[in-house]
Design an enzyme around this catalytic site. Structure first.
Site, PDB file in Angstrom:
ATOM      1  N   ASN A  53     -10.196   0.368   2.882  1.00 52.61           N
ATOM      2  CA  ASN A  53      -8.918   0.229   3.593  1.00 52.61           C
ATOM      3  C   ASN A  53      -9.038   0.684   5.041  1.00 52.61           C
ATOM      4  OD1 ASN A  53      -7.916  -0.440   1.104  1.00 52.61           O
ATOM      5  ND2 ASN A  53      -6.359   1.164   1.046  1.00 52.61           N
ATOM      6  N   VAL A  54      -8.609  -0.189   5.959  1.00 56.77           N
ATOM      7  CA  VAL A  54      -8.700   0.122   7.389  1.00 56.77           C
ATOM      8  C   VAL A  54      -7.348  -0.113   8.046  1.00 56.77           C
ATOM      9  CG1 VAL A  54      -9.782  -0.547   9.564  1.00 56.77           C
ATOM     10  CG2 VAL A  54     -11.141  -0.522   7.458  1.00 56.77           C
ATOM     11  N   ASP A  71       1.247   5.214  -5.282  1.00 54.42           N
ATOM     12  CA  ASP A  71       0.681   6.495  -4.864  1.00 54.42           C
ATOM     13  C   ASP A  71       1.436   7.665  -5.496  1.00 54.42           C
ATOM     14  OD1 ASP A  71      -0.348   8.700  -3.668  1.00 54.42           O
ATOM     15  OD2 ASP A  71      -0.016   8.045  -1.609  1.00 54.42           O
ATOM     16  N   HIS A  95      -6.807  10.000   6.185  1.00 53.30           N
ATOM     17  CA  HIS A  95      -6.007   8.995   6.885  1.00 53.30           C
ATOM     18  C   HIS A  95      -5.865   9.321   8.378  1.00 53.30           C
ATOM     19  CE1 HIS A  95      -4.026   7.848   2.887  1.00 53.30           C
ATOM     20  NE2 HIS A  95      -4.561   6.751   3.356  1.00 53.30           N
ATOM     21  N   THR A 130      -5.960   2.556  10.937  1.00 50.75           N
ATOM     22  CA  THR A 130      -5.907   3.211  12.247  1.00 50.75           C
ATOM     23  C   THR A 130      -6.794   2.536  13.288  1.00 50.75           C
ATOM     24  OG1 THR A 130      -5.438   5.281  11.109  1.00 50.75           O
ATOM     25  CG2 THR A 130      -6.154   5.446  13.399  1.00 50.75           C
ATOM     26  N   ASP A 134       0.812  -1.210   0.000  1.00 50.30           N
ATOM     27  CA  ASP A 134       0.000   0.000   0.000  1.00 50.30           C
ATOM     28  C   ASP A 134       0.847   1.263   0.000  1.00 50.30           C
ATOM     29  OD1 ASP A 134      -2.579   1.048  -0.007  1.00 50.30           O
ATOM     30  OD2 ASP A 134      -2.492   1.453   2.138  1.00 50.30           O
ATOM     31  N   HIS A 135       0.402   2.249  -0.768  1.00 53.43           N
ATOM     32  CA  HIS A 135       1.071   3.569  -0.809  1.00 53.43           C
ATOM     33  C   HIS A 135       2.557   3.463  -1.119  1.00 53.43           C
ATOM     34  CE1 HIS A 135      -2.191   6.226   0.336  1.00 53.43           C
ATOM     35  NE2 HIS A 135      -2.573   5.316   1.202  1.00 53.43           N
ATOM     36  N   GLY A 180      -8.537   5.603   4.373  1.00 54.57           N
ATOM     37  CA  GLY A 180      -8.914   6.376   5.552  1.00 54.57           C
ATOM     38  C   GLY A 180     -10.263   5.970   6.118  1.00 54.57           C
ATOM     39  N   GLU A 224      -3.960   6.313  -7.289  1.00 59.73           N
ATOM     40  CA  GLU A 224      -4.738   7.293  -6.530  1.00 59.73           C
ATOM     41  C   GLU A 224      -4.786   8.631  -7.244  1.00 59.73           C
ATOM     42  OE1 GLU A 224      -5.002   7.409  -2.152  1.00 59.73           O
ATOM     43  OE2 GLU A 224      -3.509   8.975  -2.338  1.00 59.73           O
TER      44      GLU A 224
HETATM   45 ZN   LIG Z   1      -4.275   5.010   2.277  1.00 61.10          ZN
END
Ligand SMILES: [Zn+2]
Length: 272
Positions: free
Chosen positions: A224-225, A102, A174, A227, A79-80, A203, A132
């Site tokens: 996407n999870v 990203d 995010h 936090t 990711d990212h 986020g 993105e």
């Molecule tokens: Zn993200």
């Protein structure tokens, strides 16, 4: 063998939830929660987590080994990713089936050019690619407050780059520790109509579950999870250490943190 590919999971109609892995306990908790909910998941490792863990290969190998023998059905996703060198980790041999590149902080034309090049390279490896798109000019990335993805530009971007999925800016941000974000579901509907590939919501920890359901109905196919897992994990560690100041064995408090992660995953997968 329970390894899946992210592309297949996203295309499965109901879509999929991707959870961020930071420690091995995160991965174990996520897979346990998935089994309990009877749903597949994506184990997602960010560029920051890769850097944290000695270049990422040890963590990815551990995740792949877990997935290979687990009752859960799961895919692995990077990711990212921005750093070209880290894209070398995006290989099926490490269990990775998909990558999010990203380029959202680049000016639009550069984001298109870079994403197109990398998508071609990653497709040659058989990988599924997410990119993105935020505001024109991309200042502050796609998840800065107030940024929204334009449907026409999103359609052009997907056509020009050949990506398999698009992360869009529709109101989430995010690293939110409370569920106070408000999604623009009308915009999601317009984006889903304009863009021929699945839409991704980043986020999502900051979004109330009821709105996540609406977002899914409007066309979001990958949620996407990250936090929310860290909040549960760290709250449990803090409570365990506060309750017993003589506690030293990490297994005592990390096992509780792992269980807390599993609970969040099960709850969210069940709700969605
Ligand atoms: Zn993200």
């Amino acid at each position: 063998m329970t390894a899946a590919s992210t592309g297949d999971l996203v295309a499965s109609g109901e879509g999929v939830v991707a959870f961020n892995v930071i420690t091995l306990e995160h991965a174990e908790g996520i897979l346990l929660g998935a089994v309990r909910a009877g749903r597949p998941v994506v184990l997602q490792v960010s560029e920051n987590a890769i850097r944290y863990h000695s270049g990422g290969a040890p963590l990815l190998s551990a995740c792949a080994a877990l997935v290979a023998t687990h009752d859960a059905t799961a895919s692995m996703h990077l990711d990212h990713v921005v750093d070209q060198a880290l894209l070398d980790l995006a290989v099926p041999v490490l269990g990775v089936s998909s990558v999010m590149y990203d380029g959202s902080e680049l000016p639009y034309a550069e984001n298109v050019e870079r994403t197109q090049q990398l998508t071609r390279m990653l497709h040659d490896r058989g990988l599924w690619v997410e990119a993105e798109l935020g505001a024109i000019g991309g200042k502050g990335g796609a998840h800065a407050p107030g940024v929204r993805t334009d449907p026409g530009e999103a359609a052009d971007f997907v056509a020009a780059t050949g990506v398999d999925a698009l992360a869009v800016a529709v109101g989430s941000t995010h690293a939110m520790t409370e569920q106070t974000a408000t999604l623009d579901c009308d915009l999601i509907t317009r984006l889903a109509a304009a863009v021929p590939v699945p839409l991704v919501l980043h986020g999502s920890s900051g979004v109330p579950v009821a709105q996540l359901k609406e977002a899914r109905a409007a066309g979001i196919r990958k949620v996407n999870v990250g936090t929310a897992l860290n909040v549960a994990f760290t709250t449990e560690v803090r409570a365990s250490l506060d309750a017993d100041t003589k506690l030293t064995d990490p297994r005592k408090y990390l096992s509780r943190a792992r269980d807390a992660v599993a609970d969040v995953v099960e709850e969210l997968l069940t709700a969605l």
